[in-house]
Design a protein around this motif. Structure first.
Motif, PDB file in Angstrom:
ATOM      1  N   PHE A 167      10.106   8.066  11.369  1.00  0.00           N
ATOM      2  CA  PHE A 167      10.726   9.332  11.741  1.00  0.00           C
ATOM      3  C   PHE A 167      12.040   9.113  12.493  1.00  0.00           C
ATOM      4  O   PHE A 167      13.043   9.771  12.215  1.00  0.00           O
ATOM      5  N   ILE A 168      12.037   8.185  13.454  1.00  0.00           N
ATOM      6  CA  ILE A 168      13.252   7.905  14.232  1.00  0.00           C
ATOM      7  C   ILE A 168      14.352   7.374  13.329  1.00  0.00           C
ATOM      8  O   ILE A 168      15.517   7.800  13.431  1.00  0.00           O
ATOM      9  N   VAL A 169      14.029   6.455  12.428  1.00  0.00           N
ATOM     10  CA  VAL A 169      15.047   5.907  11.521  1.00  0.00           C
ATOM     11  C   VAL A 169      15.638   7.017  10.653  1.00  0.00           C
ATOM     12  O   VAL A 169      16.867   7.126  10.511  1.00  0.00           O
ATOM     13  N   VAL A 170      14.791   7.852  10.083  1.00  0.00           N
ATOM     14  CA  VAL A 170      15.268   8.934   9.209  1.00  0.00           C
ATOM     15  C   VAL A 170      16.116   9.934  10.003  1.00  0.00           C
ATOM     16  O   VAL A 170      17.217  10.303   9.584  1.00  0.00           O
ATOM     17  N   ALA A 171      15.617  10.376  11.163  1.00  0.00           N
ATOM     18  CA  ALA A 171      16.373  11.334  11.983  1.00  0.00           C
ATOM     19  C   ALA A 171      17.706  10.741  12.417  1.00  0.00           C
ATOM     20  O   ALA A 171      18.752  11.417  12.384  1.00  0.00           O
ATOM     21  N   ASP A 172      17.695   9.478  12.799  1.00  0.00           N
ATOM     22  CA  ASP A 172      18.917   8.794  13.237  1.00  0.00           C
ATOM     23  C   ASP A 172      19.928   8.719  12.100  1.00  0.00           C
ATOM     24  O   ASP A 172      21.095   9.084  12.272  1.00  0.00           O
ATOM     25  N   GLN A 173      19.499   8.272  10.940  1.00  0.00           N
ATOM     26  CA  GLN A 173      20.431   8.107   9.820  1.00  0.00           C
ATOM     27  C   GLN A 173      20.927   9.449   9.284  1.00  0.00           C
ATOM     28  O   GLN A 173      22.096   9.585   8.921  1.00  0.00           O
ATOM     29  N   LEU A 174      20.056  10.455   9.249  1.00  0.00           N
ATOM     30  CA  LEU A 174      20.501  11.787   8.808  1.00  0.00           C
ATOM     31  C   LEU A 174      21.524  12.371   9.775  1.00  0.00           C
ATOM     32  O   LEU A 174      22.537  12.937   9.353  1.00  0.00           O
ATOM     33  N   SER A 175      21.268  12.242  11.071  1.00  0.00           N
ATOM     34  CA  SER A 175      22.214  12.779  12.052  1.00  0.00           C
ATOM     35  C   SER A 175      23.552  12.053  11.967  1.00  0.00           C
ATOM     36  O   SER A 175      24.616  12.678  12.085  1.00  0.00           O
ATOM     37  N   LYS A 176      23.524  10.763  11.741  1.00  0.00           N
ATOM     38  CA  LYS A 176      24.771  10.004  11.632  1.00  0.00           C
ATOM     39  C   LYS A 176      25.535  10.377  10.363  1.00  0.00           C
ATOM     40  O   LYS A 176      26.766  10.461  10.386  1.00  0.00           O
TER      41      LYS A 176
ATOM     42  N   PRO B 286      36.202  13.928  12.777  1.00  0.00           N
ATOM     43  CA  PRO B 286      37.258  13.038  13.274  1.00  0.00           C
ATOM     44  C   PRO B 286      36.767  12.244  14.485  1.00  0.00           C
ATOM     45  O   PRO B 286      36.012  12.760  15.304  1.00  0.00           O
ATOM     46  N   GLU B 287      37.211  11.000  14.561  1.00  0.00           N
ATOM     47  CA  GLU B 287      36.794  10.125  15.651  1.00  0.00           C
ATOM     48  C   GLU B 287      37.399  10.576  16.978  1.00  0.00           C
ATOM     49  O   GLU B 287      38.554  10.996  17.034  1.00  0.00           O
ATOM     50  N   ARG B 288      36.577  10.517  18.022  1.00  0.00           N
ATOM     51  CA  ARG B 288      36.965  10.791  19.410  1.00  0.00           C
ATOM     52  C   ARG B 288      37.440  12.223  19.676  1.00  0.00           C
ATOM     53  O   ARG B 288      38.092  12.486  20.667  1.00  0.00           O
ATOM     54  N   LEU B 289      37.117  13.159  18.791  1.00  0.00           N
ATOM     55  CA  LEU B 289      37.473  14.554  19.004  1.00  0.00           C
ATOM     56  C   LEU B 289      36.198  15.320  19.383  1.00  0.00           C
ATOM     57  O   LEU B 289      35.327  15.520  18.538  1.00  0.00           O
TER      58      LEU B 289
ATOM     59  N   GLN C 244      28.239  17.838  23.895  1.00  0.00           N
ATOM     60  CA  GLN C 244      29.306  17.816  22.899  1.00  0.00           C
ATOM     61  C   GLN C 244      28.933  16.795  21.820  1.00  0.00           C
ATOM     62  O   GLN C 244      28.143  15.893  22.061  1.00  0.00           O
ATOM     63  N   ILE C 245      29.522  16.952  20.656  1.00  0.00           N
ATOM     64  CA  ILE C 245      29.424  15.950  19.600  1.00  0.00           C
ATOM     65  C   ILE C 245      30.789  15.268  19.540  1.00  0.00           C
ATOM     66  O   ILE C 245      31.800  15.911  19.267  1.00  0.00           O
ATOM     67  N   THR C 246      30.806  13.974  19.837  1.00  0.00           N
ATOM     68  CA  THR C 246      32.040  13.186  19.810  1.00  0.00           C
ATOM     69  C   THR C 246      31.729  11.887  19.083  1.00  0.00           C
ATOM     70  O   THR C 246      31.028  11.022  19.615  1.00  0.00           O
ATOM     71  N   ARG C 247      32.223  11.741  17.853  1.00  0.00           N
ATOM     72  CA  ARG C 247      31.910  10.539  17.067  1.00  0.00           C
ATOM     73  C   ARG C 247      32.781   9.372  17.504  1.00  0.00           C
ATOM     74  O   ARG C 247      34.000   9.479  17.585  1.00  0.00           O
ATOM     75  N   ILE C 248      32.114   8.269  17.814  1.00  0.00           N
ATOM     76  CA  ILE C 248      32.814   7.028  18.150  1.00  0.00           C
ATOM     77  C   ILE C 248      32.105   5.865  17.455  1.00  0.00           C
ATOM     78  O   ILE C 248      30.973   6.001  16.979  1.00  0.00           O
ATOM     79  N   TRP C 249      32.773   4.735  17.400  1.00  0.00           N
ATOM     80  CA  TRP C 249      32.176   3.497  16.895  1.00  0.00           C
ATOM     81  C   TRP C 249      31.850   2.614  18.088  1.00  0.00           C
ATOM     82  O   TRP C 249      32.687   2.380  18.945  1.00  0.00           O
ATOM     83  N   ASN C 250      30.627   2.097  18.122  1.00  0.00           N
ATOM     84  CA  ASN C 250      30.165   1.233  19.203  1.00  0.00           C
ATOM     85  C   ASN C 250      29.930  -0.164  18.631  1.00  0.00           C
ATOM     86  O   ASN C 250      29.035  -0.363  17.821  1.00  0.00           O
ATOM     87  N   ASN C 251      30.717  -1.123  19.077  1.00  0.00           N
ATOM     88  CA  ASN C 251      30.554  -2.509  18.620  1.00  0.00           C
ATOM     89  C   ASN C 251      29.520  -3.283  19.420  1.00  0.00           C
ATOM     90  O   ASN C 251      29.208  -4.411  19.086  1.00  0.00           O
ATOM     91  N   GLY C 252      29.011  -2.693  20.495  1.00  0.00           N
ATOM     92  CA  GLY C 252      28.035  -3.373  21.342  1.00  0.00           C
ATOM     93  C   GLY C 252      26.623  -2.933  21.015  1.00  0.00           C
ATOM     94  O   GLY C 252      26.362  -2.299  19.995  1.00  0.00           O
TER      95      GLY C 252
ATOM     96  N   GLY D 188      29.508  -2.360  10.368  1.00  0.00           N
ATOM     97  CA  GLY D 188      30.028  -3.336  11.322  1.00  0.00           C
ATOM     98  C   GLY D 188      29.976  -2.835  12.750  1.00  0.00           C
ATOM     99  O   GLY D 188      30.309  -3.561  13.678  1.00  0.00           O
ATOM    100  N   ALA D 189      29.556  -1.599  12.952  1.00  0.00           N
ATOM    101  CA  ALA D 189      29.439  -0.995  14.277  1.00  0.00           C
ATOM    102  C   ALA D 189      28.428   0.146  14.180  1.00  0.00           C
ATOM    103  O   ALA D 189      28.068   0.567  13.081  1.00  0.00           O
ATOM    104  N   VAL D 190      28.014   0.640  15.335  1.00  0.00           N
ATOM    105  CA  VAL D 190      27.028   1.707  15.391  1.00  0.00           C
ATOM    106  C   VAL D 190      27.742   3.046  15.600  1.00  0.00           C
ATOM    107  O   VAL D 190      28.693   3.137  16.370  1.00  0.00           O
ATOM    108  N   VAL D 191      27.286   4.064  14.896  1.00  0.00           N
ATOM    109  CA  VAL D 191      27.829   5.415  15.040  1.00  0.00           C
ATOM    110  C   VAL D 191      27.156   6.073  16.245  1.00  0.00           C
ATOM    111  O   VAL D 191      25.938   6.254  16.248  1.00  0.00           O
ATOM    112  N   ASP D 192      27.943   6.421  17.251  1.00  0.00           N
ATOM    113  CA  ASP D 192      27.450   7.157  18.408  1.00  0.00           C
ATOM    114  C   ASP D 192      28.109   8.524  18.417  1.00  0.00           C
ATOM    115  O   ASP D 192      29.266   8.668  18.009  1.00  0.00           O
TER     116      ASP D 192
END
Length: 158
Positions: free
Chosen positions: A17-26, A33-36, A45-53, A115-119
């Motif tokens: 469930f967590i994997v599906v919810a996570d991937q669907l939300s992403k 747009p990134e960082r908006l 707020q919803i603010t899409r960024i890339w997390n390399n960590g 190559g990075a995680v969608v936050d």
């Protein structure tokens, strides 16, 4: 070989469930747009960024070797916790294990694909929580808290 307990199946179901919810939300936030920041309500707020960590931006993966090391490590953790989960006899640790397993796999999928995680979950307007995170991060964090709380539980004599 011992069969999977009912709580083990619950952990597996929660992880899926967590994997599906996570991937669907992403997939829903990837076109943004990134960082908006996009206001939702209150401090959310919803603010899409890339997390390399890893969770909350710790330990940056600045090279492909580190990136793939994170993927392998995440999947190894998920497998080892899965072995533990299939034998657990109590629901509370099964919930914690399922959350961590699902979160680890969800972020590993991103790291392998992009190559990075969608936050994107942004509550930075609260002032005391400076990180942007995702459902997988939440699963890992809440799952670890549940496991720590369970570890404080006193064993009752048989």
């Amino acid at each position: 070989m011992r069969s999977v307990t009912r709580q083990g199946w619950a952990a597996l179901g929660l992880a899926i469930f967590i994997v599906v919810a996570d991937q669907l939300s992403k997939s829903w936030v990837l076109p943004l747009p990134e960082r908006l920041p996009h206001e939702v309500f209150g401090p959310l707020q919803i603010t899409r960024i890339w997390n390399n960590g890893v969770s909350f931006g710790l330990f940056q993966a600045d090279s492909d070797l580190v990136r793939w090391g994170f993927v392998v490590f995440s999947l190894l953790v998920a497998v080892l916790l899965g072995v533990w989960a299939q034998r657990t006899e109590r629901l509370f640790p099964a919930v914690g294990l399922g959350l961590v397993i699902g979160g680890a796999i969800g972020n590993a999928i991103d790291r392998a694909r992009f190559g990075a995680v969608v936050d994107f979950i942004d509550v930075t307007r609260l002032g005391f929580f400076p990180w942007i995170f995702n459902i997988a991060d939440s699963g890992i964090t809440i799952g670890v808290i549940v496991l720590l709380l369970d570890s404080l539980r006193r064993e009752t004599p048989a």
